[in-house]
Design an enzyme around this catalytic site. Structure first.
Site, mmCIF file in Angstrom:
data_model
loop_
_atom_site.group_PDB
_atom_site.id
_atom_site.type_symbol
_atom_site.label_atom_id
_atom_site.label_comp_id
_atom_site.label_asym_id
_atom_site.label_seq_id
_atom_site.Cartn_x
_atom_site.Cartn_y
_atom_site.Cartn_z
ATOM 1 N N GLY A 123 0.817 -1.216 0.000
ATOM 2 C CA GLY A 123 0.000 0.000 0.000
ATOM 3 C C GLY A 123 0.846 1.260 0.000
ATOM 4 C CG ASP A 171 -1.408 5.906 -5.213
ATOM 5 O OD1 ASP A 171 -1.772 6.582 -4.235
ATOM 6 O OD2 ASP A 171 -1.814 4.740 -5.426
HETATM 7 C C1 GLA Z 1 -4.902 3.416 -4.033
HETATM 8 C C2 GLA Z 1 -5.197 4.165 -5.318
HETATM 9 C C3 GLA Z 1 -5.434 5.635 -5.042
HETATM 10 C C4 GLA Z 1 -6.458 5.838 -3.943
HETATM 11 C C5 GLA Z 1 -6.153 4.956 -2.737
HETATM 12 C C6 GLA Z 1 -7.233 4.995 -1.716
HETATM 13 O O1 GLA Z 1 -3.682 3.823 -3.510
HETATM 14 O O2 GLA Z 1 -4.136 4.018 -6.234
HETATM 15 O O3 GLA Z 1 -5.806 6.278 -6.232
HETATM 16 O O4 GLA Z 1 -7.753 5.625 -4.436
HETATM 17 O O5 GLA Z 1 -5.941 3.615 -3.105
HETATM 18 O O6 GLA Z 1 -7.275 6.230 -1.125
#
Ligand code: GLA
Length: 385
Positions: A123, A171
């Protein structure tokens, strides 16, 4: 942290040419989860884990991409690149090339070495780091001058269209525009952003539950569909609601009874999370760390109970962190269903906090967690010799 000279050397040994090297960081999201694709607000920081993309040009009409992480390599004629994902790590760099070409960038032949230390499946946006570093590297071989926010949008398109994960802009944006010692509050509709300094006496501690998560398919896309469903129901009553960013709790109180229970909860999470994120940025800017911490805890509860995107291990990790001295706030960060928690911790307590958290988490779950003491870092850049 990886040593860029190792990456340079690996590239030279394999391809016989001296490369230029570009770096793009992973990220941790301090607050604002699943709000980006609802045109809402997020507040991530880039971290000191990164992907290096070492590139050198040649003229034989081929591209070669090597991953030092996967110890694997692909090579294609420029005229014969795959048009869509093949379910392989190379989907990410190839997706970037595909988007560049769609936008009229003449991509030349090259050799590229990707080498990173962003933990995969944790994550922390290892995929955005690969996309953005690849794009910066490939662009350096062309005349195209593309501003960082647009690069972020293009990398997102690669992930959405080519790789097939319907993620938002967060991201890729933070991997492009992050700044040393700052969190970034992003308005995901206008792409306007503010940088908020992280006080020098505060550390970012990232605790990996070691429960893997993945975006391509799976629960992320299901949640996203539920958010769309909630939006659609509210839009029937107020057509000006384009995305949940435009909806209020009053709308939900009025029309939420038309939603299936799960959809109601997802919608409530997004609406309340947007408000928390804006408030958190204000709190950080005013130095009101207590309020910021409370908002992070509240965000975790909402992520757990309304969005139902947490997992037992992450709940344990947050609970344990909250009892440790110096912990300002803690929550599960990123797309959900595993991965890492983000903890804001008083600098003087950060080491002891990390040691204790590791120990307690092991006692409760039997799992050896990785705990990283990070600091907010710069976005994409060329790494000088
Ligand atoms: C992932 C996705 C982002 C966002 C997050 C949740 O990291 O790539 O675009 O939606 O999950 O906040």
């Amino acid at each position: 942290m990886l040593d860029v000279n190792v990456t340079r050397k690996l590239h030279e040994e394999r391809f016989g040419l001296k490369p230029r090297v570009f770096a793009a960081p992973g990220r941790v999201n301090i607050i604002g989860e699943h709000t980006d694709y609802a045109d809402g607000f997020v507040m991530p920081a880039a971290i000191d884990f990164a992907t290096f993309a070492a590139i050198s040009a040649h003229d034989d009409g081929r591209i070669e991409v090597r991953s030092e992480n996967y110890h694997d390599e692909v090579a294609y004629e420029l005229s014969g690149l795959p048009e869509r994902r093949i379910g392989h790590w190379s989907d990410y760099p190839l997706g970037v090339i595909s988007v560049l070409r769609e936008d009229g960038v003449e991509v030349p032949a090259f050799s590229l070495t990707l080498h990173g230390d962003v933990p995969v499946g944790a994550g922390l946006s290892s995929s955005a780091a690969v996309e953005v570093s690849t794009m910066a590297a490939v662009l350096s071989l062309t005349d195209a001058r593309i501003p960082l926010p647009r690069m972020a949008q293009m990398c997102r398109r690669a992930e959405n269209g080519y790789v097939g994960a319907s993620t938002g802009i967060m991201d890729q944006f933070i991997a492009c525009c992050g700044a040393e010692n700052h969190a970034l509050l992003l308005d995901c509709r206008s792409l306007e952003y503010r940088l908020a300094p992280i006080p020098p006496d505060v550390r970012l501690v990232i605790a990996n539950t070691m429960v893997k998560h993945s975006h391509a398919g799976g629960e992320y896309n299901t949640r996203r569909a539920e958010v769309e469903e909630g939006t659609e129901i509210l839009r029937r009553h107020r057509p000006e609601i384009r995305k949940l960013r435009d909806a209020t709790m009053a709308d939900l109180e009025r029309w939420g009874n038309e939603m299936p229970p799960g959809v109601l909860k997802r919608t409530r999470h997004v609406i309340t999370e947007n408000a928390r994120t804006v408030a958190a940025a204000d709190a950080l800017e005013c130095g009101d760390l207590e309020t910021l911490g409370q908002l992070m805890y509240a965000a975790h509860v909402s992520y757990r109970d309304d969005f139902e995107a947490s997992c037992h291990e992450a709940d344990v990790m947050v609970e344990l962190a909250s009892k440790e001295e110096g912990c300002i706030g803690a929550r599960l960060t990123g797309g959900g269903f595993g991965g890492c928690t983000v903890n804001l911790v008083k600098a003087a307590c950060a080491r002891q906090f990390s040691v204790n958290l590791y120990k307690r988490y092991r006692e409760v779950t039997g799992i050896d967690a990785d705990v990283y003491l990070c600091h907010a870092s710069a976005g994409a850049h060329e790494v000088d010799l």
